[in-house]
Structure formats: structure tokens, C-alpha cells
Motif scaffolding. Structure first.
Motif, mmCIF file in Angstrom:
data_model
loop_
_atom_site.group_PDB
_atom_site.id
_atom_site.type_symbol
_atom_site.label_atom_id
_atom_site.label_comp_id
_atom_site.label_asym_id
_atom_site.label_seq_id
_atom_site.Cartn_x
_atom_site.Cartn_y
_atom_site.Cartn_z
ATOM 1 N N PHE A 270 -16.872 -132.642 -9.407
ATOM 2 C CA PHE A 270 -16.768 -131.698 -10.515
ATOM 3 C C PHE A 270 -16.045 -130.421 -10.106
ATOM 4 O O PHE A 270 -15.605 -129.658 -10.985
ATOM 5 N N LEU A 273 -12.664 -129.565 -11.585
ATOM 6 C CA LEU A 273 -12.570 -128.926 -12.901
ATOM 7 C C LEU A 273 -12.377 -127.420 -12.781
ATOM 8 O O LEU A 273 -11.885 -126.775 -13.713
ATOM 9 N N LEU A 321 -13.147 -135.016 -16.009
ATOM 10 C CA LEU A 321 -14.573 -134.914 -16.309
ATOM 11 C C LEU A 321 -15.163 -136.298 -16.553
ATOM 12 O O LEU A 321 -16.262 -136.618 -16.067
ATOM 13 N N VAL A 349 -17.767 -126.580 -14.831
ATOM 14 C CA VAL A 349 -17.887 -126.917 -16.255
ATOM 15 C C VAL A 349 -17.818 -125.649 -17.097
ATOM 16 O O VAL A 349 -17.225 -125.632 -18.190
ATOM 17 N N CYS A 352 -14.391 -124.698 -17.976
ATOM 18 C CA CYS A 352 -13.847 -125.499 -19.074
ATOM 19 C C CYS A 352 -14.354 -124.989 -20.416
ATOM 20 O O CYS A 352 -13.646 -125.057 -21.433
#
Length: 414
Positions: A270, A273, A321, A349, A352
Motif C-alpha cells: 500500500f 499509493l 489499490l 490511502v 488518495c
């Protein structure tokens, strides 16, 4: 306080195969990103170890500060009227500020009492990249202070706190963006095919500074200073973006050629991201403040660039993702338990969330607004899960104890 090891002038230079200690080299039993090997204590044999609970508090602990701060700032910036009272965001910001002070204190104690372990962290390719988290923790809390904390401490105090944290975080981030790759080349010498997503951490720190710098641009008087800060933020955006474009192929090549990451490290996927969502956030927030800093046609061009760049990158972020989530589900089915790597589910996250929210502002597209809401719901759930397990691990002492021996590598399964 020495950071880099002293070089010897009497012994010949080590051969390339011996450039890094064997305990620090990624192997089948200890891939890149795993816990560092235990360094020998600096104290004399039989001497009591000062503050032993701080010995294994590494720079990765700043991730919980970053993940908490972005819950507050991302929630306050959602482009829809959320049913969450603003007081909830203020409470989360206050928690992030307390966590920052606590981790800074613990890390200072770590360097003072366990300098041998701190030096081992710097010379370990699995741990040294986490020094970028210090920069992001400082700037993330600073930005949340200006956008959320001002409700409590006032606009003037919030601005002063943000400036102090931003300057400190940006300096640390720029140093880490150079020092960590230098250490990787000169001291770490990781084996081919061992690239880890954590290698992106020091490279994305200047991108966070570019994003948070946009909040300070309107607070400068019109003229050279405001324009200089805006363009400096764009320079840090480019610095981080190009460095990420160099590093990301290595990470994907490692996955394709060597298979999935070990179970405990799977959440670090992750982290990819982070530069994607943060760069989208940066161009949108910089476009918001560009008209007051530069004239046409540059201000209009920055606004167009925010959409032309942000939409494709957000598309790739959603693709990654989905891939990372599928790998995490696979790891969970194979017995993945809690580790501090779970904090990788939060800050990346959150970037994002803010990236989608920025695109929603500039395009007026409801789909992007609701995408930011959906991602924020995931962010809050991940933050709650990681936070609850972390509190439990700290109370029980499991997270502050010495890491156990690595488990033998297992055969790859489909």
C-alpha cells in the motif's frame, strides 16, 4: 553524535560482496523490509541497559503519527457534507499531536540510550528508509494543525506551529531523500531483486512537503516570497515524482520475478499509493493557490495540469489499490497477523482521499467526490484496526520487545 561509521585508513576497502554486514543483507529468511538484526549492545557486559523498552523503537513508529494526522485533515477536506461533526476531526488531530510528541521523545531516548542500535538501523536497508517517516509525521501534523487545530488554539498559533513543523519536516525530508539512497549505494548494497516498497518512503517525503507548502502560500505577502514558495513546492513535486519513477519499476520487478512478499510485509504494498495519491493532492492544492502567486497564463496552466495529471495517476492508483488489496487478502488467508506494517493501510490511502477530493473540486464530478468518501471510510476502518492492535501490543509489551528469529522461508504457493 556520529551518524555515519568511521572509515578505516589502515585496512583495505571491503570487497563488494562484503560491503554490508551479513546480518543486514536481505536473504530468503530475511527479505528487505523485515526487522533488523539485533545489534550488539554498547554497554559493558553485565551493565544494566537503560530504558530497555526504547531499544526497539525504530523510525517506523512515526507511521502511526502520519496515519492519525491524515484521518483528521482528509476528513475535514472531504468535498461532501459528512455526518461527522468537526469536533471529531479536532479530537483526532489532538491525538496525532500527542503521538508526535510521544514518538519524538521515545526516539530521542532511543538515540541517547541505545546508540548502537540506532546506528544499526541506519546501516540496515530494511530500516533506514523509515527515516523519511519523521519528515512526513512533522509536516502532516503541521498541516492538520493549520486546517483543523486552529479551531482550538487559534489561527495565529496554528500558523506558527505549522511553519515550525513544516520547516523542520522539509529539511529532514530533503536530507533523507539524499542520505538514504547514499547509504543504500555505499553501505547497504542490497542484493538484486530485493527491492521493497519501503524504499519509496524517503523519496515521497518531499512530495508531502510540496502538498503542505501549498497551505502556507496564501499566508505570505504577494510578491517574490509567495511565488518562490509555490515554485519550490513544484520543484519538490518533480524531485519526488522522478525519483519514484526510478524506484517503482524495481519494486514491481521484484514482485514479478520473486513472487509475493512475506506475509508480514504484504501491507507495505500500500505504500506505493503514497506518491500516487500525494502527487495528485499536491498538483490540485498548488493549483488552488497559484492564481495569487503567479499571473496568467501560468496560473491557468497549473489548474489544467492538476486535472490532466491527476486523473490518469488516480486511475493507476486505483489499479494498484486493487492489486495490493488482492495480495493482502491472499496473505490473510495464509495466516497474516498484525504487524506495524498495518499502518501502511492508513497514510497512503489518505493521500488518495485528498487526491480524489482535489480532483472533485476542480472537475465538479460527483463520482470523484463519492470516491473520496469511499476511500475515507476504508481509511478510518484501517486506522481503527491498526490503532487498536498497536495499543494492545504496547500495553502487552509485544511491540517493544526484541524481534524474534525469522521464520524459515516457505515454498511459493499459488
Amino acid at each position: 553524535m556520529a551518524i555515519f561509521p568511521q572509515t578505516r585508513t589502515t585496512a583495505p576497502p571491503p570487497r563488494p560482496a562484503e560491503a554490508a554486514p551479513a546480518a543486514n543483507r536481505p536473504t530468503a529468511d530475511r527479505p528487505a523490509g523485515a526487522e533488523p538484526a539485533e545489534a550488539p549492545p554498547a554497554e559493558a557486559p553485565g551493565a544494566p541497559v537503560r530504558l530497555p523498552s526504547l531499544r526497539h523503537i525504530g523510525p517506523n513508529w512515526y507511521a502511526c503519527v502520519m496515519g492519525t494526522a491524515i484521518v483528521a485533515s482528509a476528513g475535514a477536506g472531504l468535498p461532501v457534507d459528512a455526518p461527522v461533526p468537526r469536533a471529531a476531526y479536532v479530537l483526532v488531530w489532538a491525538l496525532a499531536a500527542v503521538l508526535l510528541l510521544a514518538v519524538l521523545t521515545a526516539r530521542a531516548g532511543h538515540w541517547l540510550c541505545h546508540r548502537d542500535q540506532a546506528r544499526a538501523h541506519l546501516l540496515d536497508p530494511a530500516v533506514a528508509p523509515f527515516y523519511g517517516c519523521l519528515s512526513m509525521a512533522l509536516t502532516a501534523v503541521g498541516g492538520a494543525t493549520l486546517t483543523v487545530g486552529a479551531d482550538v488554539i487559534g489561527a495565529r498559533a496554528a500558523l506558527a506551529a505549522d511553519v515550525a513543523l513544516y520547516v523542520a519536516g522539509t529539511v529532514v525530508g530533503l536530507v533523507a531523500a539524499v542520505a538514504v539512497p547514499y547509504l543504500m549505494v555505499v553501505h547497504h548494497r542490497p542484493a538484486p531483486g530485493t527491492a521493497s516498497p519501503v524504499w519509496l518512503l524517503p523519496l515521497v517525503a518531499p512530495m508531502v512537503s510540496a502538498t503542505q507548502g501549498a497551505l502556507l502560500v496564501p499566508h505570505l505577502a504577494p510578491g517574490q516570497g509567495r511565488e518562490a514558495l509555490l515554485l519550490a513546492c513544484y520543484a519538490m513535486f518533480g524531485l519526488s515524482l522522478l525519483a519514484t519513477l526510478v524506484m517503482l519499476p524495481l519494486v514491481f520487478s521484484r514482485l514479478v520475478h520473486r513472487g509475493p512478499l512475506p506475509l508480514a510485509l504484504t501491507p507495505t504494498l500500500f505504500l506505493v499509493l503514497g506518491p500516487l495519491g500525494q502527487s495528485t493532492t499536491a498538483v490540485n492544492q498548488l493549483a488552488d493557490v497559484a492564481p495569487g502567486a503567479v499571473g496568467d497564463p501560468y496560473a491557468a496552466a497549473f489548474g489544467a495540469f492538476a486535472v490532466l495529471y491527476g486523473v490518469p495517476v488516480m486511475g493507476f492508483a486505483l489499479l494498484w489499490l486493487a492489486l495490493a488489496a488482492a495480495m493482502v487478502v491472499r496473505a490473510a488467508r495464509n495466516g497474516m497477523g498484525f504487524a506495524m506494517t498495518w499502518w501502511a493501510f492508513t497514510f497512503p490511502v489518505g493521500t488518495c482521499v485528498t487526491g480524489a477530493a482535489g480532483l472533485a473540486r476542480h472537475t465538479g464530478l460527483d463520482a470523484l467526490a463519492w470516491l473520496s468518501v469511499a476511500l475515507y471510510v476504508f481509511l478510518v476502518a484501517a486506522w481503527a484496526a491498526a490503532g487498536a492492535h498497536t495499543v494492545r501490543g504496547v500495553v502487552s509489551g509485544a511491540l517493544t520487545a526484541a524481534p524474534g528469529p525469522p521464520r524459515p522461508a516457505t515454498a511459493r504457493t499459488t
